[in-house]
Design an enzyme around this catalytic site. Sequence first.
Site, short mmCIF file in Angstrom:
data_model
loop_
_atom_site.label_atom_id
_atom_site.label_comp_id
_atom_site.label_asym_id
_atom_site.label_seq_id
_atom_site.Cartn_x
_atom_site.Cartn_y
_atom_site.Cartn_z
CG HIS A 1 -7.57 3.69 8.53
ND1 HIS A 1 -6.49 3.66 7.47
CD2 HIS A 1 -7.92 2.38 8.66
CE1 HIS A 1 -6.26 2.44 7.25
NE2 HIS A 1 -7.09 1.73 7.78
N GLY B 1 -9.04 11.55 6.25
CA GLY B 1 -9.91 12.16 7.16
C GLY B 1 -10.74 11.46 8.10
NE ARG C 1 8.95 13.31 7.44
CZ ARG C 1 8.68 14.52 7.01
NH1 ARG C 1 8.24 14.81 5.73
NH2 ARG C 1 8.53 15.35 7.95
CB VAL D 1 0.48 5.26 8.00
CG1 VAL D 1 -0.85 5.16 8.32
CG2 VAL D 1 0.95 3.76 8.04
CE1 TYR E 1 -3.99 -3.48 13.12
CE2 TYR E 1 -4.29 -5.56 11.88
CZ TYR E 1 -4.51 -4.91 12.92
OH TYR E 1 -4.95 -5.01 14.23
CD GLU E 2 -2.27 -6.15 6.36
OE1 GLU E 2 -3.41 -6.27 7.10
OE2 GLU E 2 -1.72 -5.21 5.88
CG PHE F 1 -2.05 1.02 1.19
CD1 PHE F 1 -3.28 0.55 0.35
CD2 PHE F 1 -1.92 2.10 1.70
CE1 PHE F 1 -4.27 1.60 0.18
CE2 PHE F 1 -2.95 3.20 1.72
CZ PHE F 1 -3.98 2.72 0.90
#
Length: 156
Positions: free
Chosen positions: A89, A86, A128, A82, A58-59, A22
């Site tokens: 999450h 809005g 970054r 990440v 998350y994994e 992701f």
Amino acid sequence: MKTIQGVVAAPQARVAIAISRFNHFINDSLLEGAIDALKRIGQVSDENITVVWVPGAYELPLTVRALASSGRYDAVVALGTVIRGGTAHFEFVAGECSSGLASVALNTDVPVAFGVLTTETIEQAIDRAGAKAGNKGAEAALTALEMINVLKAIKA
């Protein structure tokens, strides 16, 4: 007085990199930076680097725990991005990822380097990942190598 300091050269190190798909357009740059640092500065050979792709940040903790517990790696580098949206999450994913990775390091005694960007905007993440603010993937890889050597020195 004895002082222990790590060095980043670790030619025999076996390093796993767990990376999130992701936001891959950012994470690809983190991965390039990490591999470059491992090979060029750490002198780690290609055959001692393993890259494992996972769906999202998350994994990462579960995957990193499996890698660290396998006994096949001296350190694991976790890479991902990440970006705040809005909803809440961001807090859930970033918080669980961070605490999960710290827990793996503490419970396995295998260095886990945190190369997961947690940013407010896409632009900050891009900066970054190799633009204006250096490459946090490379920094995480060097941290992993240094911690391998610090822990070896402590145990010696």
